[in-house]
Design a protein around this motif. Structure first.
Motif, PDB file in Angstrom:
ATOM      1  N   ASN A  33       0.703  -0.912  -0.355  1.00  0.00           N
ATOM      2  CA  ASN A  33      -0.227   0.075  -0.078  1.00  0.00           C
ATOM      3  C   ASN A  33       0.738   1.154  -0.133  1.00  0.00           C
ATOM      4  O   ASN A  33       0.971   1.527   0.873  1.00  0.00           O
ATOM      5  N   ARG A  34       1.215   1.742  -1.041  1.00  0.00           N
ATOM      6  CA  ARG A  34       1.663   3.145  -1.488  1.00  0.00           C
ATOM      7  C   ARG A  34       1.552   4.287  -1.493  1.00  0.00           C
ATOM      8  O   ARG A  34       1.646   5.160  -1.337  1.00  0.00           O
ATOM      9  N   PHE A  35      -0.328   4.078  -0.676  1.00  0.00           N
ATOM     10  CA  PHE A  35      -1.085   5.490  -0.146  1.00  0.00           C
ATOM     11  C   PHE A  35      -1.186   5.852   0.936  1.00  0.00           C
ATOM     12  O   PHE A  35      -1.470   5.055   1.759  1.00  0.00           O
ATOM     13  N   THR A  36      -1.867   6.811   1.144  1.00  0.00           N
ATOM     14  CA  THR A  36      -2.812   7.509   2.776  1.00  0.00           C
ATOM     15  C   THR A  36      -4.088   7.946   1.810  1.00  0.00           C
ATOM     16  O   THR A  36      -4.364   8.194   1.041  1.00  0.00           O
ATOM     17  N   GLY A  37      -4.601   8.430   2.962  1.00  0.00           N
ATOM     18  CA  GLY A  37      -5.465   9.417   3.321  1.00  0.00           C
ATOM     19  C   GLY A  37      -6.764   7.894   2.324  1.00  0.00           C
ATOM     20  O   GLY A  37      -6.554   6.938   2.520  1.00  0.00           O
ATOM     21  N   LEU A  38      -7.654   9.081   2.099  1.00  0.00           N
ATOM     22  CA  LEU A  38      -9.114   7.758   1.131  1.00  0.00           C
ATOM     23  C   LEU A  38      -8.283   6.912   0.240  1.00  0.00           C
ATOM     24  O   LEU A  38      -9.094   6.254   0.439  1.00  0.00           O
ATOM     25  N   GLU A  39      -7.251   7.212  -0.145  1.00  0.00           N
ATOM     26  CA  GLU A  39      -6.290   6.324  -1.818  1.00  0.00           C
ATOM     27  C   GLU A  39      -5.816   5.201  -0.864  1.00  0.00           C
ATOM     28  O   GLU A  39      -6.211   4.059  -0.790  1.00  0.00           O
ATOM     29  N   GLY A  40      -5.425   5.214   0.221  1.00  0.00           N
ATOM     30  CA  GLY A  40      -5.310   4.669   1.272  1.00  0.00           C
ATOM     31  C   GLY A  40      -5.612   3.463   1.727  1.00  0.00           C
ATOM     32  O   GLY A  40      -5.782   2.181   1.724  1.00  0.00           O
ATOM     33  N   LEU A  41      -6.542   3.894   2.194  1.00  0.00           N
ATOM     34  CA  LEU A  41      -8.329   2.818   2.792  1.00  0.00           C
ATOM     35  C   LEU A  41      -8.072   2.336   0.866  1.00  0.00           C
ATOM     36  O   LEU A  41      -9.018   1.521   1.611  1.00  0.00           O
ATOM     37  N   VAL A  42      -8.381   3.186   0.062  1.00  0.00           N
ATOM     38  CA  VAL A  42      -9.611   2.311  -0.618  1.00  0.00           C
ATOM     39  C   VAL A  42      -8.203   1.583  -1.165  1.00  0.00           C
ATOM     40  O   VAL A  42      -8.911   0.190  -1.855  1.00  0.00           O
ATOM     41  N   CYS A  43      -7.126   1.341  -1.127  1.00  0.00           N
ATOM     42  CA  CYS A  43      -6.157   0.679  -1.568  1.00  0.00           C
ATOM     43  C   CYS A  43      -6.197  -0.966  -0.189  1.00  0.00           C
ATOM     44  O   CYS A  43      -6.257  -2.064  -0.976  1.00  0.00           O
ATOM     45  N   GLN A  44      -6.051  -0.567   0.935  1.00  0.00           N
ATOM     46  CA  GLN A  44      -6.767  -1.885   2.053  1.00  0.00           C
ATOM     47  C   GLN A  44      -7.910  -2.252   1.442  1.00  0.00           C
ATOM     48  O   GLN A  44      -7.507  -3.674   0.978  1.00  0.00           O
ATOM     49  N   GLN A  45      -8.591  -1.796   0.662  1.00  0.00           N
ATOM     50  CA  GLN A  45      -9.924  -2.493   1.098  1.00  0.00           C
ATOM     51  C   GLN A  45     -10.105  -3.186  -0.511  1.00  0.00           C
ATOM     52  O   GLN A  45     -10.518  -4.538  -0.859  1.00  0.00           O
ATOM     53  N   HIS A  46      -8.842  -2.356  -1.770  1.00  0.00           N
ATOM     54  CA  HIS A  46      -8.910  -3.440  -3.214  1.00  0.00           C
ATOM     55  C   HIS A  46      -7.715  -4.910  -2.523  1.00  0.00           C
ATOM     56  O   HIS A  46      -8.216  -6.040  -3.139  1.00  0.00           O
ATOM     57  N   ALA A  47      -7.147  -4.433  -1.077  1.00  0.00           N
ATOM     58  CA  ALA A  47      -6.149  -5.729  -1.703  1.00  0.00           C
ATOM     59  C   ALA A  47      -6.776  -6.839  -0.315  1.00  0.00           C
ATOM     60  O   ALA A  47      -6.721  -7.593  -0.869  1.00  0.00           O
ATOM     61  N   MET A  48      -8.100  -6.597   0.374  1.00  0.00           N
ATOM     62  CA  MET A  48      -9.063  -7.681   0.821  1.00  0.00           C
ATOM     63  C   MET A  48      -9.732  -8.481  -0.056  1.00  0.00           C
ATOM     64  O   MET A  48      -9.525  -9.530  -0.766  1.00  0.00           O
ATOM     65  N   ASN A  49      -9.856  -7.703  -1.232  1.00  0.00           N
ATOM     66  CA  ASN A  49     -10.397  -8.454  -2.518  1.00  0.00           C
ATOM     67  C   ASN A  49      -9.771  -8.774  -3.820  1.00  0.00           C
ATOM     68  O   ASN A  49     -10.030 -10.142  -3.688  1.00  0.00           O
ATOM     69  N   PHE A  50      -8.280  -8.354  -3.159  1.00  0.00           N
ATOM     70  CA  PHE A  50      -7.486  -9.191  -3.800  1.00  0.00           C
ATOM     71  C   PHE A  50      -7.043 -10.723  -3.589  1.00  0.00           C
ATOM     72  O   PHE A  50      -7.261 -11.412  -4.130  1.00  0.00           O
ATOM     73  N   CYS A  51      -6.814 -10.306  -2.430  1.00  0.00           N
ATOM     74  CA  CYS A  51      -6.985 -12.034  -1.282  1.00  0.00           C
ATOM     75  C   CYS A  51      -7.892 -12.963  -1.355  1.00  0.00           C
ATOM     76  O   CYS A  51      -8.128 -14.169  -1.354  1.00  0.00           O
ATOM     77  N   LEU A  52      -9.083 -12.061  -1.528  1.00  0.00           N
ATOM     78  CA  LEU A  52     -10.212 -12.885  -1.628  1.00  0.00           C
ATOM     79  C   LEU A  52     -10.574 -13.902  -2.944  1.00  0.00           C
ATOM     80  O   LEU A  52     -11.164 -14.833  -2.862  1.00  0.00           O
ATOM     81  N   TRP A  53     -10.287 -12.722  -3.788  1.00  0.00           N
ATOM     82  CA  TRP A  53     -10.514 -13.774  -4.655  1.00  0.00           C
ATOM     83  C   TRP A  53      -8.949 -14.915  -4.894  1.00  0.00           C
ATOM     84  O   TRP A  53      -9.916 -16.041  -5.643  1.00  0.00           O
ATOM     85  N   HIS A  54      -8.399 -14.829  -4.327  1.00  0.00           N
ATOM     86  CA  HIS A  54      -7.079 -15.853  -5.042  1.00  0.00           C
ATOM     87  C   HIS A  54      -7.470 -16.952  -3.438  1.00  0.00           C
ATOM     88  O   HIS A  54      -7.641 -18.494  -3.853  1.00  0.00           O
ATOM     89  N   GLU A  55      -8.190 -16.890  -2.407  1.00  0.00           N
ATOM     90  CA  GLU A  55      -8.768 -18.436  -1.625  1.00  0.00           C
ATOM     91  C   GLU A  55      -9.998 -18.446  -2.341  1.00  0.00           C
ATOM     92  O   GLU A  55     -10.053 -19.762  -2.241  1.00  0.00           O
ATOM     93  N   GLU A  56     -11.080 -17.499  -2.906  1.00  0.00           N
ATOM     94  CA  GLU A  56     -12.090 -18.439  -3.494  1.00  0.00           C
ATOM     95  C   GLU A  56     -11.738 -19.228  -4.870  1.00  0.00           C
ATOM     96  O   GLU A  56     -12.199 -20.252  -4.771  1.00  0.00           O
TER      97      GLU A  56
END
Length: 207
Positions: A33-56
């Protein structure tokens, strides 16, 4: 409001490009996560989907054992809880940006049926879908019919991604002009709460 009042309006094109770039990068490098603020939160949330995709993907492996499936299911539950928590965190951050901007919301302002955080979540999943359909296009072990089907679906995904991005930018423009009212909707998930899921609290009583 003056044009300067809109300087804090989130830029959807920037957020979605971040998601697209991260999907490509994370397939070659560790999730970061190279970002801060709103972008940092969006990146964190995106990372959960990335990990979820591959667990699925793992959960659908026909060679997986029952023990492996159980482990994957627990990982999915944890990731999905965090994913939903971060949707709310994104919406809370947007509320704070609106408040800090001193925007006056019209008394009769409508509220959207879907929050920006939920739309950002959908765009995150769509960026993953676009990437993986692109991978399918590059396969050398498939027939032309498979490639044609994939290309058709990829085109649909890209159109939907563009439409949803445009709609989200319109929503942000309305929110930061006071024409619409923003509110975080709490999802109040029950399945991971040991005090609310009967399968968990009944099991603890029996042990």
């Amino acid at each position: 409001m003056a044009a300067s009042d809109h300087l804090s309006t989130p830029n959807v094109a920037k957020l979605t490009q971040m998601q697209i770039d991260a999907v490509r990068r994370w397939h070659a490098e560790p999730v970061d996560n190279r970002f801060t603020g709103l972008e940092g939160l969006v990146c964190q949330q995106h990372a959960m989907n990335f990990c979820l995709w591959h667990e699925e993907d793992k959960a659908r492996n026909p060679a997986a054992t029952d023990v492996e499936i159980a482990g994957v299911k627990r990982a999915i539950d944890g990731l999905n809880q965090r994913r939903n928590d971060l949707i709310e965190d994104v919406d809370d951050a947007i509320s704070e940006l609106i408040r800090a901007s001193g925007i006056t919301v019209a008394s009769d302002a409508a509220i959207n049926t879907e929050t920006p955080g939920s739309v950002i979540d959908r765009l995150s999943i769509m960026s993953l879908r676009i990437f993986h359909y692109g991978e399918q296009c590059d396969r050398m072990d498939v027939e032309e019919e498979h490639r044609k089907k994939v290309l058709q679906r990829l085109a649909v995904c890209k159109t939907q991604h563009a439409d949803l991005s445009f709609s989200l930018q319109q929503l942000f423009d309305d929110l930061f002009a006071g024409r619409k009212r923003h509110q975080t909707y709490r999802q109040l998930k029950m399945y991971n709460d040991a005090s609310l899921n009967p399968a968990i609290y009944n099991a603890s009583r029996q042990s």
